[in-house]
Design a protein around this motif. Sequence first.
Motif, PDB file in Angstrom:
ATOM      1  N   GLY A 141       0.800  -1.132   0.051  1.00 53.69           N
ATOM      2  CA  GLY A 141      -0.019   0.075   0.033  1.00 53.69           C
ATOM      3  C   GLY A 141       0.732   1.431   0.140  1.00 53.69           C
ATOM      4  N   ILE A 142       2.026   1.018  -0.550  1.00 53.31           N
ATOM      5  CA  ILE A 142       2.814   2.701  -0.541  1.00 53.31           C
ATOM      6  C   ILE A 142       2.583   3.147  -1.552  1.00 53.31           C
ATOM      7  CG2 ILE A 142       5.261   3.164  -0.912  1.00 53.31           C
ATOM      8  CD1 ILE A 142       4.993   2.267   1.956  1.00 53.31           C
ATOM      9  N   LYS A 143       2.302   4.488  -1.371  1.00 50.62           N
ATOM     10  CA  LYS A 143       1.860   5.346  -2.546  1.00 50.62           C
ATOM     11  C   LYS A 143       2.992   6.337  -3.132  1.00 50.62           C
ATOM     12  CE  LYS A 143      -2.183   3.518  -2.534  1.00 50.62           C
ATOM     13  NZ  LYS A 143      -2.511   2.776  -3.901  1.00 50.62           N
ATOM     14  N   ILE A 144       4.165   6.286  -2.626  1.00 49.92           N
ATOM     15  CA  ILE A 144       5.304   7.321  -3.093  1.00 49.92           C
ATOM     16  C   ILE A 144       6.633   6.378  -3.149  1.00 49.92           C
ATOM     17  CG2 ILE A 144       6.363   9.302  -2.449  1.00 49.92           C
ATOM     18  CD1 ILE A 144       4.647  10.132  -0.412  1.00 49.92           C
ATOM     19  N   VAL A 145       7.106   6.305  -4.403  1.00 50.12           N
ATOM     20  CA  VAL A 145       8.350   5.670  -4.598  1.00 50.12           C
ATOM     21  C   VAL A 145       9.460   6.604  -5.232  1.00 50.12           C
ATOM     22  CG1 VAL A 145       9.398   3.886  -6.126  1.00 50.12           C
ATOM     23  CG2 VAL A 145       7.273   3.188  -4.988  1.00 50.12           C
ATOM     24  N   GLU A 146      10.497   6.422  -4.564  1.00 51.53           N
ATOM     25  CA  GLU A 146      11.903   6.892  -5.311  1.00 51.53           C
ATOM     26  C   GLU A 146      12.428   6.045  -5.968  1.00 51.53           C
ATOM     27  OE1 GLU A 146      15.125   9.969  -3.566  1.00 51.53           O
ATOM     28  OE2 GLU A 146      15.244   7.736  -2.969  1.00 51.53           O
ATOM     29  N   THR A 147      12.537   6.205  -7.236  1.00 50.30           N
ATOM     30  CA  THR A 147      13.371   5.504  -8.186  1.00 50.30           C
ATOM     31  C   THR A 147      14.815   5.823  -8.594  1.00 50.30           C
ATOM     32  OG1 THR A 147      12.330   6.317 -10.279  1.00 50.30           O
ATOM     33  CG2 THR A 147      11.307   4.277  -9.392  1.00 50.30           C
ATOM     34  N   ALA A 148      15.730   5.218  -8.876  1.00 45.43           N
ATOM     35  CA  ALA A 148      17.184   5.828  -9.081  1.00 45.43           C
ATOM     36  C   ALA A 148      18.009   4.976  -9.878  1.00 45.43           C
ATOM     37  CB  ALA A 148      17.863   6.171  -7.849  1.00 45.43           C
ATOM     38  N   GLY A 149      19.061   5.340 -10.646  1.00 44.24           N
ATOM     39  CA  GLY A 149      19.790   4.592 -11.130  1.00 44.24           C
ATOM     40  C   GLY A 149      19.318   4.539 -12.595  1.00 44.24           C
TER      41      GLY A 149
ATOM     42  N   ILE B 279       8.891   9.661  -7.923  1.00 35.53           N
ATOM     43  CA  ILE B 279       9.999  10.583  -7.834  1.00 35.53           C
ATOM     44  C   ILE B 279      11.372   9.939  -8.453  1.00 35.53           C
ATOM     45  CG2 ILE B 279      11.633  12.457  -6.815  1.00 35.53           C
ATOM     46  CD1 ILE B 279       9.673  12.311  -4.541  1.00 35.53           C
ATOM     47  N   HIS B 280      11.627  10.385  -9.501  1.00 38.89           N
ATOM     48  CA  HIS B 280      12.913   9.778 -10.237  1.00 38.89           C
ATOM     49  C   HIS B 280      14.184  10.501 -10.124  1.00 38.89           C
ATOM     50  CE1 HIS B 280      15.335   7.048 -12.500  1.00 38.89           C
ATOM     51  NE2 HIS B 280      15.451   7.943 -13.587  1.00 38.89           N
ATOM     52  N   LYS B 281      15.077  10.126  -9.387  1.00 37.36           N
ATOM     53  CA  LYS B 281      16.571  10.741  -9.312  1.00 37.36           C
ATOM     54  C   LYS B 281      17.177  10.636 -10.314  1.00 37.36           C
ATOM     55  CE  LYS B 281      19.185  11.029  -4.973  1.00 37.36           C
ATOM     56  NZ  LYS B 281      19.470  10.519  -3.891  1.00 37.36           N
ATOM     57  N   CYS B 282      17.900  11.946 -10.853  1.00 36.01           N
ATOM     58  CA  CYS B 282      18.623  12.098 -12.340  1.00 36.01           C
ATOM     59  C   CYS B 282      19.910  12.754 -11.736  1.00 36.01           C
ATOM     60  CB  CYS B 282      17.913  12.695 -13.007  1.00 36.01           C
ATOM     61  SG  CYS B 282      16.145  12.146 -13.380  1.00 36.01           S
ATOM     62  N   THR B 283      20.948  12.862 -12.693  1.00 35.64           N
ATOM     63  CA  THR B 283      22.168  13.538 -12.610  1.00 35.64           C
ATOM     64  C   THR B 283      22.468  14.496 -13.849  1.00 35.64           C
ATOM     65  OG1 THR B 283      23.359  11.733 -13.624  1.00 35.64           O
ATOM     66  CG2 THR B 283      23.087  11.748 -11.115  1.00 35.64           C
TER      67      THR B 283
END
Length: 329
Positions: free
Chosen positions: A94-102, A120-124
């Motif tokens: 039931g998690i409603k917020i995810v941070e993706t990275a890589g 939320i996607h982490k970018c460089t």
Amino acid sequence: MIRTRFTEMFGVDHPIVQGGMMWVGRAELVAATANSGALGFLTGLTQPTPEDLVKEIARTRDLTDKPFGVNLTILPSITPPPYAEYRQAIIESGIKIVETAGSNPIDHLPHFKDAGVKVIHKCTAVRHAVKAERLGVDAVSIDGFECAGHPGEDDIPGLILIPAATQQLTIPVIASGGIADSRGLVAALALGADGVNMGTRFMCTVESPVAQSVKEQIVANTERDTKLIFRTLHNTARVAANAISAEVVDIEARGDAQFSDIQHLVAGARGRKVFEDGDLDAGIWSAGQSQGLINDIPTVANMIDRMVSEAEHLITSRLSGFVTAVSAA
């Protein structure tokens, strides 16, 4: 109170994110962050199995009734973890917020979106952030060269990268890298960001699960006490300066180093030993240049309260004092 598109979209009080950190993003830290009105992320792959992640999510819910999320970092690997199973564990919990990275999150986005999960996607790099928006993420976290971990290969610091990203994106942007206090928060907002993401600062708090000696070393370190490793392998990582990172840099400086030459030094199990046992030279451990701005080990609540109140003062008092009305001639 500082309200932004980020706080409105993700249902938190403050535009501050405790991003996913390997071996660090555990229930106690995440719950303390959530209870303080910011957004914390459990680190999915810190848990050895998807089943363990389900238990850690439940443990976090026992400690807070506020919003929190899970980080899922997607990296190339000879033996990759079962990403689909971790993803399903996140969704079914039931998690409603995810941070993706890589790597590109395209394979995961449809599943998260169908489950009503905000990503939320982490970018460089700006180009990666633009692509992530096109793919349908809800926000991006843009990592400047000052950050701990992997800053990419473009070497663009936050003062350039943040406004370069915000002028091209329409979704909320979270500034990351080199931020540890109210000045960084206000600067990020001025550069167009909707919030900030901090790692090293959260690692150096009472509730952080890393050894006390690590926290004390962060306080003792300056902004110069990091090393860039894997430069010759085009997979740059910023880590704390210690005997192991210095050895890795020396090996790479020979000019013909292969990953096999340093693999024994950079194994994840050795970095975990640093955090859990407090042996600062047991392996490499991530730390950003923001170490130079960290002078204490507060509780998460005290750190966030101080950061927000000082930011409000900077905005309403110091900065407003620079503006002088000019009378018409």
